[in-house]
Design an enzyme around this catalytic site. Structure first.
Site, PDB file in Angstrom:
ATOM      1  N   ASP A 148      -0.325   4.890   1.099  1.00 31.19           N
ATOM      2  CA  ASP A 148      -0.635   6.030   2.281  1.00 31.19           C
ATOM      3  C   ASP A 148      -0.485   5.278   3.538  1.00 31.19           C
ATOM      4  O   ASP A 148      -1.199   4.111   3.856  1.00 31.19           O
ATOM      5  CB  ASP A 148      -1.934   6.493   2.202  1.00 31.19           C
ATOM      6  CG  ASP A 148      -2.077   7.584   0.893  1.00 31.19           C
ATOM      7  OD1 ASP A 148      -1.060   8.276   0.457  1.00 31.19           O
ATOM      8  OD2 ASP A 148      -3.141   7.603   0.039  1.00 31.19           O
ATOM      9  N   ASP A 166       1.004  -1.373  -0.035  1.00 36.95           N
ATOM     10  CA  ASP A 166      -0.003   0.099   0.199  1.00 36.95           C
ATOM     11  C   ASP A 166       1.001   1.276  -0.146  1.00 36.95           C
ATOM     12  O   ASP A 166       2.117   1.223   0.444  1.00 36.95           O
ATOM     13  CB  ASP A 166      -0.975   0.016   1.170  1.00 36.95           C
ATOM     14  CG  ASP A 166      -1.775   1.036   1.483  1.00 36.95           C
ATOM     15  OD1 ASP A 166      -2.278   1.599   0.327  1.00 36.95           O
ATOM     16  OD2 ASP A 166      -1.988   1.534   2.444  1.00 36.95           O
TER      17      ASP A 166
HETATM   18 MG   LIG Z   1      -3.074   3.007   3.611  1.00 37.15          MG
END
Ligand SMILES: [Mg+2]
Length: 173
Positions: free
Chosen positions: A8, A6
């Site tokens: 963020d 991922d």
């Molecule tokens: Mg995230």
């Protein structure tokens, strides 16, 4: 091994950006230690919450995020041994697509466009490992899951966890 990572709050520090922008605009002194177990917007007075919720809709928000410590070094090494894909549910914020692509060019140039998935719902991902900070993404993944620690998820105990990229290195390298 096919690994999805991922963006963020795993390689890009969105949480600290929320705090920095909020402190600057409201002349406040919100600190990370005040935020454990909460989303950034839940840490401020009700009348300021909407302002934080709209940060991610601002032009430039995703372009200016700081890199999470050690993520570049560890991901570079991981990507030499495994199929490493960046997977971000970027469609939630359409203006972020260009910014995320440019950000990856700047900080993760060793991950080419073929290995970048800017997507919607992550249940579509099929592979061996997902590293993410959100339960909603991890719980639908068929392979191994590692929750990357972020202030908002500190109370979650449902997943194997990594607090830092050094932890990821210890587990995977
Ligand atoms: Mg995230």
């Amino acid at each position: 091994m096919t690994i999805f990572v991922d963006m963020d709050e795993v390689i890009a520090d969105a949480y600290m950006a929320h705090i920095d922008i909020y402190n600057q605009e409201f002349n406040a002194n919100l600190q990370l230690k005040d935020c454990f177990g909460k989303e950034a917007w839940q840490c401020v007075p009700v009348e300021h919450q909407q302002s934080i919720k709209l940060h991610t809709h601002r032009v430039g928000f995703f372009k200016d995020l700081k890199v999470i410590p050690d993520s570049q070094e560890v991901l570079r090494e991981l990507s030499q041994k495994h199929e490493v894909f960046i997977a971000s549910a970027a469609m939630e914020f359409p203006q972020s697509l260009r910014e995320k692509s440019d950000w990856l060019d700047e900080f993760f140039p060793f991950i080419p466009w073929q290995k970048r998935i800017l997507c919607g719902d992550k249940f579509i991902l099929k592979g061996d490992l997902l590293i993410d900070d959100r339960s909603k993404n991890l719980k639908n993944f068929d392979g191994r899951t590692i929750m990357f620690t972020s202030p908002h998820n500190t109370n979650t105990t449902d997943f194997e966890r990594a607090d830092t990229w050094k932890d990821i290195a210890d587990k995977l390298l």
